[in-house]
Every structure is written in structure tokens, then in C-alpha cells.
Design a protein around this motif. Structure first.
Motif, PDB file in Angstrom:
ATOM      1  N   THR A 610      43.203  35.992  62.379  1.00  0.00           N
ATOM      2  CA  THR A 610      43.088  36.403  60.518  1.00  0.00           C
ATOM      3  C   THR A 610      43.710  37.156  60.578  1.00  0.00           C
ATOM      4  OG1 THR A 610      41.162  37.909  61.980  1.00  0.00           O
ATOM      5  CG2 THR A 610      40.584  35.697  61.443  1.00  0.00           C
ATOM      6  N   LEU A 611      43.818  37.209  59.583  1.00  0.00           N
ATOM      7  CA  LEU A 611      45.444  37.984  59.081  1.00  0.00           C
ATOM      8  C   LEU A 611      44.253  38.844  57.172  1.00  0.00           C
ATOM      9  CD1 LEU A 611      47.504  40.059  57.618  1.00  0.00           C
ATOM     10  CD2 LEU A 611      48.912  37.655  56.999  1.00  0.00           C
ATOM     11  N   SER A 612      43.572  40.194  57.318  1.00  0.00           N
ATOM     12  CA  SER A 612      42.859  40.471  56.119  1.00  0.00           C
ATOM     13  C   SER A 612      43.216  41.713  54.887  1.00  0.00           C
ATOM     14  CB  SER A 612      40.767  40.463  56.809  1.00  0.00           C
ATOM     15  OG  SER A 612      40.931  39.527  57.130  1.00  0.00           O
ATOM     16  N   VAL A 613      43.083  41.551  53.935  1.00  0.00           N
ATOM     17  CA  VAL A 613      43.398  42.263  52.796  1.00  0.00           C
ATOM     18  C   VAL A 613      42.220  42.636  52.421  1.00  0.00           C
ATOM     19  CG1 VAL A 613      44.526  42.576  50.564  1.00  0.00           C
ATOM     20  CG2 VAL A 613      45.784  41.473  52.295  1.00  0.00           C
ATOM     21  N   GLU A 614      41.635  44.381  52.478  1.00  0.00           N
ATOM     22  CA  GLU A 614      40.526  44.293  51.930  1.00  0.00           C
ATOM     23  C   GLU A 614      40.621  45.648  50.712  1.00  0.00           C
ATOM     24  OE1 GLU A 614      36.628  47.021  54.134  1.00  0.00           O
ATOM     25  OE2 GLU A 614      38.001  45.429  55.078  1.00  0.00           O
ATOM     26  N   ASP A 615      40.403  45.686  50.201  1.00  0.00           N
ATOM     27  CA  ASP A 615      40.070  46.753  48.376  1.00  0.00           C
ATOM     28  C   ASP A 615      38.533  47.747  48.674  1.00  0.00           C
ATOM     29  OD1 ASP A 615      38.584  45.655  46.328  1.00  0.00           O
ATOM     30  OD2 ASP A 615      40.897  44.210  47.229  1.00  0.00           O
ATOM     31  N   GLN A 616      38.596  48.271  48.310  1.00  0.00           N
ATOM     32  CA  GLN A 616      37.531  49.152  47.538  1.00  0.00           C
ATOM     33  C   GLN A 616      37.793  49.362  45.831  1.00  0.00           C
ATOM     34  OE1 GLN A 616      38.077  53.541  49.131  1.00  0.00           O
ATOM     35  NE2 GLN A 616      37.409  52.584  50.826  1.00  0.00           N
ATOM     36  N   GLY A 617      38.132  48.034  45.291  1.00  0.00           N
ATOM     37  CA  GLY A 617      38.071  47.689  43.597  1.00  0.00           C
ATOM     38  C   GLY A 617      36.563  47.262  43.348  1.00  0.00           C
ATOM     39  N   CYS A 618      36.597  46.703  41.959  1.00  0.00           N
ATOM     40  CA  CYS A 618      35.197  46.047  41.107  1.00  0.00           C
ATOM     41  C   CYS A 618      34.570  45.066  42.382  1.00  0.00           C
ATOM     42  CB  CYS A 618      35.564  45.748  40.254  1.00  0.00           C
ATOM     43  SG  CYS A 618      36.651  44.718  39.637  1.00  0.00           S
ATOM     44  N   GLY A 619      35.320  44.350  42.731  1.00  0.00           N
ATOM     45  CA  GLY A 619      34.606  43.618  43.883  1.00  0.00           C
ATOM     46  C   GLY A 619      34.062  42.525  42.381  1.00  0.00           C
ATOM     47  N   ILE A 620      33.515  41.180  43.291  1.00  0.00           N
ATOM     48  CA  ILE A 620      33.291  40.204  42.338  1.00  0.00           C
ATOM     49  C   ILE A 620      31.666  39.909  42.583  1.00  0.00           C
ATOM     50  CG2 ILE A 620      34.054  37.770  42.228  1.00  0.00           C
ATOM     51  CD1 ILE A 620      37.079  38.208  43.865  1.00  0.00           C
ATOM     52  N   PRO A 621      30.998  39.310  41.318  1.00  0.00           N
ATOM     53  CA  PRO A 621      29.636  38.834  41.849  1.00  0.00           C
ATOM     54  C   PRO A 621      29.584  37.938  42.823  1.00  0.00           C
ATOM     55  CG  PRO A 621      30.200  39.178  39.518  1.00  0.00           C
ATOM     56  CD  PRO A 621      31.615  39.502  39.743  1.00  0.00           C
ATOM     57  N   GLU A 622      28.575  37.526  43.682  1.00  0.00           N
ATOM     58  CA  GLU A 622      28.574  36.659  44.483  1.00  0.00           C
ATOM     59  C   GLU A 622      28.698  34.677  43.612  1.00  0.00           C
ATOM     60  OE1 GLU A 622      25.353  35.031  48.446  1.00  0.00           O
ATOM     61  OE2 GLU A 622      24.826  37.021  46.993  1.00  0.00           O
ATOM     62  N   HIS A 623      28.160  34.580  42.803  1.00  0.00           N
ATOM     63  CA  HIS A 623      27.984  33.834  41.935  1.00  0.00           C
ATOM     64  C   HIS A 623      29.199  33.180  41.141  1.00  0.00           C
ATOM     65  CE1 HIS A 623      26.950  35.528  38.484  1.00  0.00           C
ATOM     66  NE2 HIS A 623      27.613  34.857  37.417  1.00  0.00           N
ATOM     67  N   LYS A 624      30.110  33.665  41.799  1.00  0.00           N
ATOM     68  CA  LYS A 624      31.768  33.640  40.642  1.00  0.00           C
ATOM     69  C   LYS A 624      32.590  33.515  41.704  1.00  0.00           C
ATOM     70  CE  LYS A 624      30.109  35.599  36.092  1.00  0.00           C
ATOM     71  NZ  LYS A 624      30.615  36.817  35.118  1.00  0.00           N
ATOM     72  N   ILE A 625      32.003  33.323  43.444  1.00  0.00           N
ATOM     73  CA  ILE A 625      33.082  33.744  43.948  1.00  0.00           C
ATOM     74  C   ILE A 625      34.130  32.550  44.034  1.00  0.00           C
ATOM     75  CG2 ILE A 625      33.668  33.987  46.833  1.00  0.00           C
ATOM     76  CD1 ILE A 625      32.051  36.675  46.722  1.00  0.00           C
ATOM     77  N   ALA A 626      33.143  31.241  44.063  1.00  0.00           N
ATOM     78  CA  ALA A 626      33.493  30.278  44.627  1.00  0.00           C
ATOM     79  C   ALA A 626      34.901  29.490  43.512  1.00  0.00           C
ATOM     80  CB  ALA A 626      32.034  28.975  43.734  1.00  0.00           C
ATOM     81  N   LEU A 627      34.497  29.853  42.058  1.00  0.00           N
ATOM     82  CA  LEU A 627      35.341  29.797  40.779  1.00  0.00           C
ATOM     83  C   LEU A 627      36.933  30.332  41.766  1.00  0.00           C
ATOM     84  CD1 LEU A 627      33.159  30.804  38.035  1.00  0.00           C
ATOM     85  CD2 LEU A 627      33.635  28.696  39.112  1.00  0.00           C
ATOM     86  N   LEU A 628      37.188  31.458  42.016  1.00  0.00           N
ATOM     87  CA  LEU A 628      37.947  32.046  42.632  1.00  0.00           C
ATOM     88  C   LEU A 628      39.265  30.828  43.577  1.00  0.00           C
ATOM     89  CD1 LEU A 628      37.197  35.137  43.584  1.00  0.00           C
ATOM     90  CD2 LEU A 628      37.904  35.011  41.167  1.00  0.00           C
ATOM     91  N   GLY A 629      40.274  30.548  42.713  1.00  0.00           N
ATOM     92  CA  GLY A 629      41.353  30.504  43.555  1.00  0.00           C
ATOM     93  C   GLY A 629      41.924  28.649  42.915  1.00  0.00           C
ATOM     94  N   ARG A 630      41.203  28.529  41.709  1.00  0.00           N
ATOM     95  CA  ARG A 630      40.920  27.374  41.440  1.00  0.00           C
ATOM     96  C   ARG A 630      42.538  27.629  40.575  1.00  0.00           C
ATOM     97  NH1 ARG A 630      34.735  25.260  40.033  1.00  0.00           N
ATOM     98  NH2 ARG A 630      34.332  24.983  42.202  1.00  0.00           N
ATOM     99  N   PRO A 631      43.062  26.935  39.864  1.00  0.00           N
ATOM    100  CA  PRO A 631      44.614  26.624  39.155  1.00  0.00           C
ATOM    101  C   PRO A 631      43.928  27.163  37.429  1.00  0.00           C
ATOM    102  CG  PRO A 631      44.679  24.735  40.611  1.00  0.00           C
ATOM    103  CD  PRO A 631      43.374  25.401  40.731  1.00  0.00           C
ATOM    104  N   PHE A 632      44.565  28.120  37.108  1.00  0.00           N
ATOM    105  CA  PHE A 632      44.194  28.370  36.307  1.00  0.00           C
ATOM    106  C   PHE A 632      42.612  28.716  35.025  1.00  0.00           C
ATOM    107  CE2 PHE A 632      47.627  25.262  35.374  1.00  0.00           C
ATOM    108  CZ  PHE A 632      48.866  26.027  34.999  1.00  0.00           C
ATOM    109  N   GLN A 633      41.788  29.754  36.130  1.00  0.00           N
ATOM    110  CA  GLN A 633      40.475  29.013  36.838  1.00  0.00           C
ATOM    111  C   GLN A 633      40.262  31.288  36.158  1.00  0.00           C
ATOM    112  OE1 GLN A 633      37.358  27.620  35.845  1.00  0.00           O
ATOM    113  NE2 GLN A 633      36.864  30.058  35.595  1.00  0.00           N
ATOM    114  N   ARG A 634      39.990  32.341  35.347  1.00  0.00           N
ATOM    115  CA  ARG A 634      40.260  32.996  35.519  1.00  0.00           C
ATOM    116  C   ARG A 634      38.671  33.897  34.526  1.00  0.00           C
ATOM    117  NH1 ARG A 634      43.337  36.277  32.125  1.00  0.00           N
ATOM    118  NH2 ARG A 634      43.579  38.619  33.355  1.00  0.00           N
ATOM    119  N   LEU A 635      38.036  35.021  35.890  1.00  0.00           N
ATOM    120  CA  LEU A 635      36.906  35.419  35.856  1.00  0.00           C
ATOM    121  C   LEU A 635      37.270  36.054  34.278  1.00  0.00           C
ATOM    122  CD1 LEU A 635      36.012  36.873  39.453  1.00  0.00           C
ATOM    123  CD2 LEU A 635      35.735  34.999  37.667  1.00  0.00           C
TER     124      LEU A 635
END
Length: 711
Positions: A610-635
């Protein structure tokens, strides 16, 4: 139908009456057994009493006859010798083996005792002329032996009787009187015949009725009882007292008498009752148990009948409300069951169709061979069940029109013979729905082809437009950089220089977006195939960190690297790994606040790396994680990244590259705390020796001499 309260009360009373009859039987049985036991005990005691009195009388007779023989022997000896003194040794020798007696004495005609058998001869010289056993012989007693009545001994005061005989000379002259005294010790040898276990008392009587000896039993007379047993026992009407006739003891003036009282044999009968009562109780309990079991069995049968009735009612309701027609025929192919759905489907009432043949529901051209086929299905197979599923045939309505049905047959063997159940469904609506589904399927195929063609056109348009835009965009970037650096001389006004810098930055951002669009288009069309090879993650991570270092320094972020010791290389593509790392680090830097930490780690987990990149940023709401990775899909923009721009293509490209390398890309995030993106890949077939992992920190240093990254 449920039971009425009246019928339930009647059944309860009948059950109570049965139990009462059993209890009455037990009581009556106990009474009969008690009466029989009392009567039987009395009868046995009466028989036994007669036997015992005769046997005892005979035994005593023999004992007395032996004693008389001793007296006769002594009398004859004294008469022959004429001597009455010093005869003790002779007497001892004579009576040594004869019945026990108190003493035997030789008395002179003048009434003085010359010889006494007892040790020390205590009675020697005693005057007994006044005793009747002496007077009788002096007065010419003509019997052989004289039995005196009970008298008290002058020596010890004990009661005794004396048996005497005269010793006469040949001329009839009285030489002496031979007297033998007996007491309780003489009769005690027969005491056992009337001891423990006997129901009666015995006594030996003298001729004048006086008691000579009592054979008293060890049982003491109990006081008269007035309990229920004695009340029941009197139903046998026993005699209150049974006194046997006095049986004389032969050759003597004595007789023996037995006495049996009511109390004695009732007590004996009472001892026999517990075993009988136990048997009666066991029989009663057995009857109660049998009645209880019978009542339980009847209750279970009633319950089973009620359950069967309810089950039959439910099955009948299901049968009549089933959405399919259900028809049952017997071995003669006659219809015996016809549910409501069948009535609606074929237009016949059940009362009209019963006992008709199944072929009456078929088209005319199918009737001829139907019976042969049906009989073959019903009779040629020996199994209990046989099924034929989902056959489409034509059926005939009562009005004559034909329609298609779907039929399933089931053969069942019942007690009355084989029957066949047919489950029939009208397939008109099904065929109509199938036709509609076919039309929808064809329309969907057309729409799918149109969407694929549109997607192809879109990708082609984007690729073409991207190529067309890159040429003038490169010119804008190059000329703006030259103006910003004042290659051909200074810019006239300072504002122009600031504007040129903005133009240069915007051109670079637009070029990055166009490159992402081109990369995604190539990946979707499979134009950019990956060359798989072993890739060492350490130099790949170092290269990406060096490239992203200026951005991290600008935001004062700390970069940490953690790699397992001896980590094996992964099976992947170097360029794809580098692009994934750049995109993930870019997002981590972009969405992290100043002074935070970014951790890049690589480790072995099971069969994968496993190769991981972990930050201490703002985070993402749990119900919106599934939207990430879709082309032209921004939160939606929030306070943490309101100024960040992009088309949402970075994670989409990373996911596609990870998939093409046989791996997965997973996002873990906690809103307001952190985000971790984990790339899972397969290890290469050959291992490579790795160095020990180190933690690397990059702190913001304003000068050009920023520390290099060392792994």
C-alpha cells in the motif's frame, strides 16, 4: 366451529363422574378386601386353633404318660424292696432322661417323706399326711394315679400339682406313696406352640375348672378400637369370642382349652391389610393414570382435528384465492377440484364442471390423443411424485374461443389412487409484457449506441480542441514569460508587468487542465497502454517530493516519509506511479492549511503493498466520498478551499491508472480532521533489498538553500 360452554360443562361433569367412579371403586374394593381379610383370618384361626389344641393335648398326654411311667417304675421298685429311705440315687438314675419335674418323693404310710429327689432332700422328714394325694391312697383310691388339685408348696410357696401312686406289697399292704410334683417348668416345653404369632390363648384346667397353667402369648390385649377399620370389619359378622371345647388330656383329670377373642384376629387381619391396600391403591392410580392419559389423548385428537380443520380451511381459502387456476383430476381423468380462478379462466362453474373430463377444456383437435398421453403420465411411473413444469398449450373457453396457457403438472399418490394437479396460468399478459420488454430492449440498445457515439464524439472533440488550444496557449505562456523577465528591455509601466505575470500564471493553469483532459481521453480510449515492470517506490516517492517541494515550502507544510524496511518493489508503471503521486501530493498541499503535516507512507499489508498520502486538511463529508474520482465532478466549495480551482480530473486519472495497473484507490476521510488516499498494488515477482525507513521533515526556509530530501 368452537365448543359451546354447555357442551364443555357436560364433558367436564362426565370427566368428574369418571374420577368419582374410580374413587368409589377404590373405596368399595378396600371394603370388600377388608371384609374378606377379616373373614379369612377368622377361618384360618379357627382351623389352626383346632389343630393346635389337638396337637398340644397329644403332646401333654405323652409327657404325662412318661411321668406316670417313672412313678410306676419307682412304686414297683419300692414295693418289691420294701425300702423307703435313702432312695435318692435310684430316683436320679430313673428320671435322668425323663420330662422335667420339680421333685419326686417317697412317702411312708404314716405321711412322713423318707426320700426327696431334690439336692439336700429339703422335704425329708416333712409330715404330709394332710395332703389329699396321701389321703386318697390311705382311703383306698382305686385308680392307678391320683392328680391332686393345684396347691402351694410348703417350702417355696409355688403352685404345683402332684401326681401320686401307691406302692403296695403282694398282700395289698401299703408300703409307700410315690408322689411327683410338676409346675410351670413342666408345661413350658410346649409354650412355643402358643407363643409369638398365635392369635389365641391356651390354658390347662383341673377337673374342678381351676387353671393349672396359662400359655399366655407375648401379645398384650389392646383396648377395643372404634376406628373405621373395625366398623368395616364387623360387616363380616364375626363371633365376638371363640372358646374351643375343652379337650381332656387322656388318662388324667386335666383338660386343655383355647380362647380366641375378636380383638385378636382383627389385629391379625389389620396386619395383612397394608399390602392389599397398596395393591388397590396402585390399581386405582393406574386407572387414574389411564383415564388421564385417555383424556390427554382425546384432547390431543380433538386439537389435531381442530388444527386439521383450520388447516383445511386455510388451504381451501388459499386454493380458491390463488392467482393461478388449479384443476385436479382422478385416475379416470375426471375433474374433482376446480378453484375460483379456474372458473374465471374457463367460464365454467365448479358445480358444472365436476365429473366432466379434462379434455373438455382442450381444443377439439387435441382431444383425440389427450387421454392416452394423460394415462401414460399418470400410470407409467412408480414414484410417489412426478412433475412437468412450464409447458405452453392451448385451452378452450366455455364460449369456444382459444387462448394460450402455461401449465405445470404434478402427480401425487393418495390412498384412493393417483391424482394429477394442474396449475394453469393465462400467458396472454405475459406475452404482451414480453413483447413490450423486447421493444424496450431494442430502444435501450439504440440509446446505448447513441450514447457511446456521443461519448466518442465528445472525447474526439476534447482531444482536438485541446490540441488546437495548446499551440496558441504555449505562445501566450512563452511571450508573457519573456515580457515578465524583460528580455528585450523594461516594461513601460509597473502595472503592465503585474498583468503579464497574471497572464503567465493563468496560461500555465489552463495548460495543466488541457493536459489532464488529454490524459483522461487517452486512458478512456486505451491509447496510452502501460508498460508493466518492477518499480521501486523509494526513488519514485523521492522524485515526486522534490518536484512538489516548492509548493510545500510556500505553504509552510511539513513533509514526512515512512517506508518499511526491505519493502519489495511493486508491479506497475513508473510514469503512472509518478503521475499518481504528483496528483495526490498536489491535492494534499492544496487542501492543507499552513503549518500542517503531510505523510507519505509505503508498507506491506498481507499479499499487497500500500502507498498512502495522508494530510491534515479540511476532510470530506462521509456521504460525498463516493463522488470523488468521477470526471468533472467537484465538491461544493467551503471555507477551506474556496479559492482552489480545477475540473475534478486528478482523482479520476489516479483511479484509472491504478485500475490499469491491477490495483485499487481508496479514500478515507474525517471531515475537519484529515484525508488519507491509499493506493494498493501487487508486489513484483522478484524482491529487491531496501534500506531502513526514515522520517523526513521539510520546514519552510525562505532562502534558496532549502534542505534536500534524503531517503
Amino acid at each position: 366451529m368452537g365448543k359451546t360452554p354447555h357442551s364443555s360443562r357436560i364433558k367436564a361433569r362426565i370427566s368428574d363422574l369418571r374420577y368419582a367412579l374410580v374413587a368409589a371403586f377404590a373405596v368399595l374394593g378396600a371394603i370388600i378386601f377388608t371384609v374378606w381379610t377379616v373373614h379369612n383370618t377368622y377361618r384360618d384361626a379357627h382351623v389352626r386353633m383346632r389343630y393346635d389344641i389337638a396337637a398340644t393335648a397329644s403332646s401333654i398326654t405323652h409327657g404325662l404318660r412318661a411321668l406316670e411311667l417313672v412313678i410306676s417304675t419307682v412304686a414297683e421298685h419300692v414295693a418289691a424292696s420294701g425300702r423307703t429311705q435313702d432312695r435318692q440315687p435310684y430316683l436320679q438314675a430313673v428320671v435322668a432322661r425323663l420330662p422335667q419335674m420339680r421333685t419326686i418323693a417317697i412317702i411312708r404310710p404314716d405321711g412322713v417323706i423318707d426320700t426327696d429327689l431334690r439336692p439336700g432332700q429339703p422335704a425329708k422328714g416333712m409330715m404330709v399326711l394332710d395332703r389329699d394325694y396321701v389321703q386318697a391312697h390311705l382311703n383306698g383310691f382305686d385308680g392307678p394315679y391320683f392328680y391332686s388339685p393345684p396347691i402351694h408348696s410348703r417350702l417355696d410357696g409355688l403352685t404345683q400339682i402332684t401326681i401320686s401312686r401307691a406302692a403296695r406289697a403282694a398282700d395289698g399292704r401299703l408300703v409307700a406313696v410315690i408322689a411327683a410334683s410338676i409346675d410351670d417348668h413342666f408345661f413350658s416345653q410346649w409354650h412355643g406352640q402358643f407363643g409369638q404369632g398365635k392369635l389365641y390363648q391356651a390354658r390347662i384346667l383341673y377337673r374342678d375348672g381351676r387353671t393349672l397353667y396359662n400359655f399366655a402369648t407375648q401379645k398384650k390385649a389392646q383396648p377395643h378400637q372404634k376406628g373405621i377399620f373395625y366398623q368395616i370389619a364387623r360387616l363380616a359378622d364375626p363371633p365376638h369370642n371363640l372358646d374351643s371345647q375343652r379337650i381332656p388330656i387322656l388318662y388324667t383329670d386335666l383338660s386343655i382349652e383355647l380362647h380366641l377373642s375378636e380383638q385378636s384376629y382383627l389385629q391379625a387381619a389389620a396386619l395383612k391389610l397394608p399390602s392389599g391396600y397398596m395393591v388397590i391403591g396402585m390399581v386405582t392410580l393406574l386407572l387414574f393414570a389411564m383415564m388421564r392419559f385417555r383424556a390427554f389423548a382425546m384432547q390431543q385428537r380433538r386439537k389435531a382435528r381442530e388444527e386439521n380443520r383450520l388447516l383445511g380451511a386455510r388451504l381451501r381459502a388459499l386454493y380458491n384465492t390463488a392467482p393461478d387456476a388449479i384443476i385436479t383430476v382422478d385416475s379416470q381423468l375426471k375433474i374433482i377440484e376446480f378453484n375460483k380462478t379456474a372458473e374465471e379462466m374457463f367460464g365454467w362453474k365448479a358445480s358444472e364442471i365436476l365429473d366432466l373430463r379434462l379434455k373438455d377444456l382442450l381444443p377439439i383437435n387435441s382431444k383425440d390423443n389427450h387421454d392416452d398421453v394423460a394415462r401414460n403420465f399418470m400410470h407409467t411411473h412408480t414414484g410417489t411424485h412426478r412433475f412437468v413444469l412450464d409447458r405452453t398449450v392451448e385451452a378452450r373457453h366455455r364460449d369456444g374461443h382459444l387462448f394460450k396457457v402455461r401449465i405445470s403438472l404434478s402427480r401425487v399418490i393418495l390412498d384412493t389412487g393417483p391424482v394429477v394437479m394442474a396449475i394453469i396460468r393465462d400467458v396472454y399478459e405475459i406475452e404482451k409484457m414480453n413483447s413490450r420488454l423486447l421493444e424496450l430492449s431494442r430502444d435501450l440498445q439504440k440509446q446505448t449506441r447513441a450514447a457511446e457515439e456521443a461519448n466518442e464524439a465528445k472525447s474526439q472533440f476534447l482531444a482536438t480542441m485541446s490540441h488546437e488550444l495548446r499551440t496558441p496557449l504555449n505562445a501566450i505562456i512563452g511571450f508573457s514569460q519573456m515580457i515578465e523577465e524583460e528580455v528585450f528591455g523594461p516594461v513601460g509601466h509597473e502595472k503592465y508587468k503585474s498583468y503579464v505575470g497574471d497572464i503567465h500564471k493563468s496560461g500555465q493553469h489552463l495548460l495543466s487542465l488541457i493536459n489532464d483532459v488529454l490524459d483522461l481521453a487517452r486512458l478512456e480510449h486505451g491509447e496510452d497502454s502501460l508498460n508493466m515492470e518492477p518499480v521501486d517506490l523509494r526513488p519514485a516517492i523521492a522524485k515526486a517530493l522534490i518536484q512538489m517541494r516548492p509548493l510545500a515550502i510556500q505553504k509552510k507544510l511539513r513533509l514526512r516519509v515512512k517506508i518499511d524496511r526491505n519493502l519489495a518493489p511493486i508491479q506497475g508503471n513508473r510514469r503512472a506511479i509518478h503521475q499518481i503521486l504528483l496528483n495526490l501530493l498536489s491535492n494534499a498541499i492544496k487542501f492543507s492549511a499552513k503549518g500542517k503535516r503531510i505523510l507519505v507512507s509505503a508498507k506491506r499489508e498481507g499479499a499487497h503493498i500500500t502507498l498512502s498520502v495522508e494530510d491534515q486538511g479540511c476532510g470530506i463529508p462521509e456521504h460525498k466520498i463516493a463522488l470523488l474520482g468521477r470526471p468533472f465532478q467537484r465538491l461544493e466549495k467551503n471555507s477551506h478551499h474556496a479559492n482552489e480551482n480545477g475540473l475534478g480530473l486528478g482523482l479520476a486519472i489516479c483511479k484509472r491508472l491504478a485500475s490499469d495497473m491491477g490495483g485499487t484507490l481508496v479514500i478515507f476521510s474525517q471531515e475537519g480532521k484529515q484525508t488519507r488516499v491509499q493506493l494498493t498494488l501487487n508486489p513484483a515477482s522478484s524482491n529487491m533489498e531496501q534500506s531502513q525507513s526514515q522520517d523526513i521533515h521539510m520546514d519552510h526556509i525562505p532562502s534558496r538553500h532549502a534542505p534536500k530530501i534524503a531517503l
